[in-house]
Design a protein around this motif. Sequence first.
Motif, PDB file in Angstrom:
ATOM      1  N   ILE A  99       0.822  -1.214   0.000  1.00  0.00           N
ATOM      2  CA  ILE A  99       0.000   0.000   0.000  1.00  0.00           C
ATOM      3  C   ILE A  99       0.854   1.262   0.000  1.00  0.00           C
ATOM      4  N   ALA A 100       1.778   1.351   0.930  1.00  0.00           N
ATOM      5  CA  ALA A 100       2.505   2.611   1.102  1.00  0.00           C
ATOM      6  C   ALA A 100       3.984   2.430   1.338  1.00  0.00           C
ATOM      7  N   GLY A 101       4.510   1.216   1.239  1.00  0.00           N
ATOM      8  CA  GLY A 101       5.921   0.996   1.530  1.00  0.00           C
ATOM      9  C   GLY A 101       6.169   0.914   3.025  1.00  0.00           C
ATOM     10  N   GLY A 102       7.382   0.531   3.385  1.00  0.00           N
ATOM     11  CA  GLY A 102       7.741   0.486   4.798  1.00  0.00           C
ATOM     12  C   GLY A 102       7.445  -0.833   5.481  1.00  0.00           C
ATOM     13  N   GLY A 103       7.121  -1.880   4.716  1.00  0.00           N
ATOM     14  CA  GLY A 103       6.817  -3.165   5.324  1.00  0.00           C
ATOM     15  C   GLY A 103       7.981  -3.753   6.089  1.00  0.00           C
ATOM     16  N   ALA A 160      18.624 -12.771  10.194  1.00  0.00           N
ATOM     17  CA  ALA A 160      17.347 -12.056  10.089  1.00  0.00           C
ATOM     18  C   ALA A 160      17.289 -11.228   8.809  1.00  0.00           C
ATOM     19  N   LEU A 161      18.357 -10.499   8.520  1.00  0.00           N
ATOM     20  CA  LEU A 161      18.409  -9.700   7.293  1.00  0.00           C
ATOM     21  C   LEU A 161      18.262 -10.585   6.062  1.00  0.00           C
ATOM     22  N   ALA A 162      18.999 -11.711   6.053  1.00  0.00           N
ATOM     23  CA  ALA A 162      19.002 -12.586   4.883  1.00  0.00           C
ATOM     24  C   ALA A 162      17.645 -13.264   4.679  1.00  0.00           C
ATOM     25  N   THR A 163      17.079 -13.821   5.752  1.00  0.00           N
ATOM     26  CA  THR A 163      15.808 -14.533   5.644  1.00  0.00           C
ATOM     27  C   THR A 163      14.680 -13.560   5.335  1.00  0.00           C
ATOM     28  N   ASN A 164      14.761 -12.369   5.883  1.00  0.00           N
ATOM     29  CA  ASN A 164      13.773 -11.333   5.574  1.00  0.00           C
ATOM     30  C   ASN A 164      13.780 -10.994   4.088  1.00  0.00           C
ATOM     31  N   LYS A 165      14.967 -11.004   3.473  1.00  0.00           N
ATOM     32  CA  LYS A 165      15.056 -10.730   2.040  1.00  0.00           C
ATOM     33  C   LYS A 165      14.325 -11.784   1.228  1.00  0.00           C
ATOM     34  N   ILE A 172      19.273   4.420  -2.316  1.00  0.00           N
ATOM     35  CA  ILE A 172      18.317   3.626  -1.548  1.00  0.00           C
ATOM     36  C   ILE A 172      18.574   2.137  -1.744  1.00  0.00           C
ATOM     37  N   GLY A 173      19.084   1.762  -2.925  1.00  0.00           N
ATOM     38  CA  GLY A 173      19.454   0.371  -3.158  1.00  0.00           C
ATOM     39  C   GLY A 173      20.537  -0.087  -2.202  1.00  0.00           C
ATOM     40  N   ILE A 174      21.539   0.748  -1.966  1.00  0.00           N
ATOM     41  CA  ILE A 174      22.589   0.429  -0.992  1.00  0.00           C
ATOM     42  C   ILE A 174      21.977   0.245   0.390  1.00  0.00           C
ATOM     43  N   TYR A 175      21.114   1.176   0.770  1.00  0.00           N
ATOM     44  CA  TYR A 175      20.461   1.090   2.082  1.00  0.00           C
ATOM     45  C   TYR A 175      19.633  -0.181   2.204  1.00  0.00           C
ATOM     46  N   ASP A 176      18.902  -0.530   1.134  1.00  0.00           N
ATOM     47  CA  ASP A 176      18.035  -1.705   1.192  1.00  0.00           C
ATOM     48  C   ASP A 176      18.848  -2.987   1.324  1.00  0.00           C
ATOM     49  N   GLY A 177      19.958  -3.079   0.598  1.00  0.00           N
ATOM     50  CA  GLY A 177      20.806  -4.256   0.715  1.00  0.00           C
ATOM     51  C   GLY A 177      21.490  -4.348   2.061  1.00  0.00           C
ATOM     52  N   TYR A 191      20.442  -2.749   5.055  1.00  0.00           N
ATOM     53  CA  TYR A 191      19.550  -2.811   6.217  1.00  0.00           C
ATOM     54  C   TYR A 191      18.115  -3.072   5.775  1.00  0.00           C
ATOM     55  N   GLY A 192      17.448  -2.104   5.134  1.00  0.00           N
ATOM     56  CA  GLY A 192      16.181  -2.380   4.478  1.00  0.00           C
ATOM     57  C   GLY A 192      14.926  -1.702   4.974  1.00  0.00           C
ATOM     58  N   PRO A 193      14.594  -1.750   6.286  1.00  0.00           N
ATOM     59  CA  PRO A 193      13.307  -1.212   6.733  1.00  0.00           C
ATOM     60  C   PRO A 193      13.082   0.240   6.324  1.00  0.00           C
TER      61      PRO A 193
END
Length: 252
Positions: free
Chosen positions: A24-28, A46-51, A146-151, A153-155
């Motif tokens: 809906i709005a991002g931030g999941g 956690a980071l890996a499995t969340n991906k 933002i791609g760097i940030y997502d890889g 950390y992500g949230p």
Amino acid sequence: MSPNLLTFLIVCPLVGLAGFVDAIAGGGGLISLPAYLIAGLPTQAALATNKMSACMGATIAAGKYAKNGYIPWKTAIPCVFVAMLGSSLGARLALMIDDYYFKRLMLVILPLTAVYIYGNKTMARERERLPLWQTMLIGSAVSFVIGIYDGFYGPGTGVFLILLLTGLAHYGLKESNGLCKAINWTTNVSSLAVFLMNGKVLLPLGLTAGLFSIVGSYLGARTFEKQGAKSVKPLMLIVVAIFFVKVLIEIL
């Protein structure tokens, strides 16, 4: 580690909710990553499995947005490409940092994220369109960072992308949301590949949670299609607060 039944019971419903919110709005990721950490997974696992679960949900959301014509393909291709490069770089950085530093980094990131979410008044402001080359240049720069940030950390990636694409590149809300889904899918896939090659993904948990993410993402995309983006800030702020307290207690 081998996740037990309690881990599945904590993670899966929250990951489903995260998929709904993200579509809906991002931030999941503000819901899903804390779910894995609250369940007791080490940070890198956690980071890996969340991906993995996020990638499965993002596939459904991106497909739904593409079907509805919300992805501006002419400008999306360079954004997706540089976001993939940034995400791979971010995931490699994440593998180099120990849990000790991650948790202390979260004590900085989480309050800043909460302030950012709370202070965001609108994501729907329409602005005068820029020339195509400017839109592509700004969109690509935003996507790489933002791609760097997502890889790494992500949230909050979806929220940050939508706000920056509407605010700086002057996309409309539906276009920025569609582009966000395409970028988010790409960054999830590229960073997941890095984590898989390094053996950090808990496959049974990731695949099961991914099914919940698929359901949540589909329902969220349907909701956006019918009603547009609605505020989910209170829910995000509650999860961020719980996560912050948990990390603080572990450090102390």
